[in-house]
Design a protein around this motif. Structure first.
Motif, mmCIF file in Angstrom:
data_model
loop_
_atom_site.group_PDB
_atom_site.id
_atom_site.type_symbol
_atom_site.label_atom_id
_atom_site.label_comp_id
_atom_site.label_asym_id
_atom_site.label_seq_id
_atom_site.Cartn_x
_atom_site.Cartn_y
_atom_site.Cartn_z
ATOM 1 N N UNK A 160 47.555 26.145 95.011
ATOM 2 C CA UNK A 160 49.007 26.262 95.090
ATOM 3 C C UNK A 160 49.414 27.234 96.189
ATOM 4 N N UNK A 161 48.671 28.309 96.323
ATOM 5 C CA UNK A 161 48.964 29.271 97.396
ATOM 6 C C UNK A 161 48.759 28.633 98.770
ATOM 7 N N UNK A 162 47.740 27.785 98.886
ATOM 8 C CA UNK A 162 47.427 27.151 100.174
ATOM 9 C C UNK A 162 48.332 25.969 100.489
ATOM 10 N N UNK A 163 49.073 25.467 99.508
ATOM 11 C CA UNK A 163 49.986 24.356 99.767
ATOM 12 C C UNK A 163 49.740 23.107 98.945
ATOM 13 N N UNK A 164 48.862 23.184 97.949
ATOM 14 C CA UNK A 164 48.626 22.036 97.082
ATOM 15 C C UNK A 164 49.843 21.810 96.194
ATOM 16 N N UNK A 165 50.365 20.589 96.182
ATOM 17 C CA UNK A 165 51.544 20.268 95.398
ATOM 18 C C UNK A 165 51.270 19.030 94.542
ATOM 19 N N UNK A 166 50.818 19.224 93.304
ATOM 20 C CA UNK A 166 50.507 18.085 92.440
ATOM 21 C C UNK A 166 51.775 17.382 91.986
ATOM 22 N N UNK A 167 51.845 16.081 92.235
ATOM 23 C CA UNK A 167 53.030 15.317 91.833
ATOM 24 C C UNK A 167 53.153 15.228 90.326
ATOM 25 N N UNK A 168 52.038 15.389 89.600
ATOM 26 C CA UNK A 168 52.076 15.321 88.152
ATOM 27 C C UNK A 168 52.609 16.569 87.496
ATOM 28 N N UNK A 169 52.845 17.612 88.271
ATOM 29 C CA UNK A 169 53.370 18.848 87.721
ATOM 30 C C UNK A 169 52.380 19.562 86.813
ATOM 31 N N UNK A 170 52.920 20.469 86.023
ATOM 32 C CA UNK A 170 52.073 21.268 85.134
ATOM 33 C C UNK A 170 51.377 20.401 84.095
ATOM 34 N N UNK A 171 52.059 19.366 83.604
ATOM 35 C CA UNK A 171 51.459 18.483 82.592
ATOM 36 C C UNK A 171 50.272 17.732 83.178
ATOM 37 N N UNK A 172 50.427 17.206 84.377
ATOM 38 C CA UNK A 172 49.333 16.487 85.016
ATOM 39 C C UNK A 172 48.142 17.376 85.299
ATOM 40 N N UNK A 173 48.411 18.597 85.775
ATOM 41 C CA UNK A 173 47.318 19.540 86.047
ATOM 42 C C UNK A 173 46.602 19.907 84.756
ATOM 43 N N UNK A 174 47.363 20.181 83.704
ATOM 44 C CA UNK A 174 46.750 20.542 82.424
ATOM 45 C C UNK A 174 45.914 19.390 81.875
#
Length: 286
Positions: A160-174
């Protein structure tokens, strides 16, 4: 002239009184026997033991903190421009895959810990305890799940600090992390088997690296398999690590790839069935 007089104290009567057998038995069984711990309680106790070992030897966390950071930075900035045209675009593809790679790699330390306890003779004591037989093994895996979660947190935060932006949001990452941890729990049974089979922790690490490196590099972690030769695609597309990486990548991207999730969980079940059974047979016979 003096004379020495030796006197012998007469023993007290209570010291010479014999103890009746029935009285001694009554003393030994006077209290209620504590109940046998459940399978979950015994496994949780051994899991807590594994966590305490990390507490007393914090250097063990190097593999779940410094090493993942180094891997993300190195692969992103070394290969990102060449493979995707920009490091930012490559990071979106790479981070879920490199997360899978790092967590799968640190599963081998479960086998190392098992082998170390065997060499110290700790397992001889475990086998004499009136507990659920697989509890020590399951405890190792439960304790190591904390390491998997910590590695995931470190890598996602760095991404996230480097610029990773998951389209799934927090739910997708979890959801992706949960899938990864569940698979890693099953994958660790391979190393518990080797920890029981091999004679030294160096042997366990050597065999583990021989298995892990081909599985992780011959996958879709770094590049799309469509760029590979056809004969290699046949292996890569059916690799458990490829299914896992695709599942985690899809979940973080906001998709719910049912096929990849099913394959990952299916592989996890097969690993537990095969290597969990082999581990317990070795544990009971060793």
């Amino acid at each position: 002239m003096t004379t020495a007089t030796t006197t012998t104290a007469e023993p007290r009567a209570e010291e010479l009184a014999p103890v009746a057998t029935d009285t001694l038995a009554a003393l030994l069984v006077a209290g209620e026997r504590p109940p046998r711990p459940s399978a979950w309680a015994a496994s949780a106790a051994f899991g807590w033991r594994a966590v305490l070992k990390i507490k007393h030897v914090p250097e063990q966390l190097f593999d779940v903190t410094a090493f993942p950071i180094m891997m993300v930075l190195m692969y992103t900035y070394l290969f990102g421009g060449a493979l995707a045209g920009s490091t930012g675009e490559y990071l979106q593809f790479l981070l879920p895959g490199i997360l899978v790679m790092n967590v799968v790699m640190i599963t081998m330390y479960t086998g190392v810990a098992v082998n170390t306890d065997i060499q110290k003779g700790v397992f001889d004591r475990f086998r004499t305890l009136p507990i659920w037989r697989p509890a020590p093994m399951v405890g190792y895996l439960l304790g190591d799940m904390l390491r998997y979660v910590l590695a995931s947190i470190v890598m996602v935060t760095l991404g996230l600090i480097m610029g990773f932006r998951p389209a799934g949001g927090a739910v997708g990452v979890l959801a992706g992390v949960v899938l990864l941890v569940a698979f890693s729990f099953a994958f660790s049974w391979i190393w518990t088997m080797f920890g029981l089979m091999l004679r030294s922790e160096k042997s366990v690490m050597g065999v583990s690296m021989m298995v892990i490196f081909p599985l992780t590099f011959l996958s879709n972690i770094f590049v799309d398999p469509r760029t590979m030769p056809g004969w290699l695609q046949a292996f890569v597309n059916n690799s458990p690590v490829t299914h896992l990486s695709s599942g985690v990548r899809g979940l973080m991207a906001g998709d719910w790839p049912a096929a990849e999730i099913a394959w990952s969980l299916g592989w996890a079940g097969a690993l537990v069935l095969v290597f969990g059974t082999a581990t317990m047979r070795l544990y009971n016979r060793k």
